[in-house]
Design an enzyme around this catalytic site. Sequence first.
Site, PDB file in Angstrom:
ATOM      1  N   LYS A 171       0.865  -1.175   0.000  1.00 27.83           N
ATOM      2  CA  LYS A 171       0.000   0.000   0.000  1.00 27.83           C
ATOM      3  C   LYS A 171       0.902   1.225   0.000  1.00 27.83           C
ATOM      4  CE  LYS A 171      -3.916   1.925   2.661  1.00 27.83           C
ATOM      5  NZ  LYS A 171      -4.828   1.659   3.796  1.00 27.83           N
ATOM      6  N   SER A 197      -9.478   1.830   2.838  1.00 28.38           N
ATOM      7  CA  SER A 197      -8.560   2.528   1.952  1.00 28.38           C
ATOM      8  C   SER A 197      -7.503   1.620   1.325  1.00 28.38           C
ATOM      9  CB  SER A 197      -7.859   3.654   2.715  1.00 28.38           C
ATOM     10  OG  SER A 197      -7.017   3.141   3.738  1.00 28.38           O
ATOM     11  N   SER A 230     -10.017  -0.234   7.055  1.00 28.26           N
ATOM     12  CA  SER A 230      -9.352  -0.186   5.749  1.00 28.26           C
ATOM     13  C   SER A 230      -8.707  -1.486   5.311  1.00 28.26           C
ATOM     14  CB  SER A 230      -8.304   0.931   5.735  1.00 28.26           C
ATOM     15  OG  SER A 230      -8.924   2.189   5.754  1.00 28.26           O
TER      16      SER A 230
END
Length: 603
Positions: free
Chosen positions: A221, A294, A318
């Site tokens: 990420k 996210s 997330s």
Amino acid sequence: MSASRRDFLTYSSLAVLGAALDSALDGQAPPQNQQQATPGAPPAFGTSPAVGPAVAADDFARAEKLVQFEMTHREREQAAGNWRMQMAPNYELRVGPRKLEFPQSVAPATQWNPAIPGIKLQEGNDAFVRSASTSNALPASEEEIAYAPVTQLSRWVESKSITSERLTEIYLARLERFNPRLRCVITLTRDHALRQARQADKEIAAGQYRGPLHGIPWGAKDLLDTAGIPTTYGAEPYRNRVPKLDGAVAARLNEAGAVLVAKLSLGALALNDIWFGGQTMNPWIPDAEGASGSSAGPGAATAAGLVGFAIGSETGGSIVSPSMRCGVTGLRPTYGRVPRTGAMTLCWSLDKLGPMTRSVEDAMLVLKAISGPDSGDLASVPSKLSFDAGASVCGLRVGYFPAWMKEAPATDVDRAALETVKKAGMELVEVSIPDWPYDSLNLMLFAEAAAAFDDLVLGHKLDMLKMQVPDAWPNVFRQSRFLSAVDFVQADRFRRKVAEEMARVMAQVDLLIVPSLRDEMLVITNNTGHPSLTLRAGFVEVSEARSDWAPDPEHPLPKFNPPRRVPHGITLIGRLFDEGTLAQAGMAVEAAFNVMHEHPAGF
């Protein structure tokens, strides 16, 4: 006002000093706050030089609506009368003239410790037993290779059935081929990945096998720092940010011999699934639905077989949400187990880094490599990790909330999972929690996040972000400037009460099973720090695209006729620092569900 607040404060301070000198020259006594104190007299509140703009009683009357606290006219007059001497100086830290700037690495002095007094943590030594090696031959199909879990990939690499370089080339080709449809890659690290893969092959050929992640391609990420490789936070103000050092987790995966193939997308500043390159899409409905966020890129890339595994992060859902929507396995570790050094800070007391994979055991293989304290993260602590892939789960007590299983967001898949738990030999136990306003804990997130990105707020750089809807960060950060400090402390106290309540519940059971997106449990467990494991449990049909954003009547979501078939996941909640038991139970129900073999069409 035309002048900056810093200029105004500087001017105000000089003006007060000038007034004092003028008064002295006129033979008059200086103002009270400029008089020389009587020897031995202690300092008093409200006697510092007046700073900032003047305020009136009417200003307090209007502000009362924001904080839902009402004063009388006399009280407002009194508050306004000495505001500039008593409260306004508190703002000097950010508006000058002695303004200070803080890098994100400077955490608040108060640290959240999930192990509140009275909680007994798991005892014993570190022990990690992975599943036995299988004799599965390497498939001829590169697609089958790409979708294999790390448990299998690692055996092929270890036995030299496939080289890390070939495996890396497979994933790089898939990333390049499918990213235009998914928008899950921010930076493809082709040259870097091939160097790492060739080095892994040399070491393995020389008998220097480092372990199950050696030679395995992974994606990060894009809030995890990688030396010399852009780390953008998915946000326009940071598009050209290139860190000099690896974050702790990236460094540990380098040490394990893993191969970084891509920096994966996240919703800007770790919110939802829209970043400066567009919206990351769900591989199961790539034409109409976002991947959720996210950790959108890690979810989409793992689900579509574009990486062996990925690292995501969670502050308030997330990892859980994209794992459920994309049909992958997401492990959110106990707060403090995995260090966040070199990762973007959203909320110091809530942020967690964890693996997103295609099987439960994969997640544990990754967790083992990234666990342990780091001096750069004051919240990271030493912890034990005891896991046995072959351990029996018979007799484990699994708590559930009966009412939650009867109403949305629970589905028939969630309800069927209860029966699966029993068939696996575990015992269901009814549990309950008080009906408290758990969402009020979000004040902690809003305040800390606004502080973490204070420079964007004060510098009006939030305007650069793509999403400017009411529930996006720009509005939330600006609103957070008007939160009450007293209410923040009250929310912090409430957090401790909630932690005590969770300790009571977890004393009755070994783990919990909950609908993945049950709001109360997402808020509660992220604040208490309990680990969670989200895994695919079946499939449901949806007649409308799902979104992380608040409904917008002007932009209705796409509808499907006939409905679309998509994966649905359940979530298990474990005791603090007991990811081993959590994963052992997860492996048992994963095998019983037997639904992880199906992949999104077209990838």
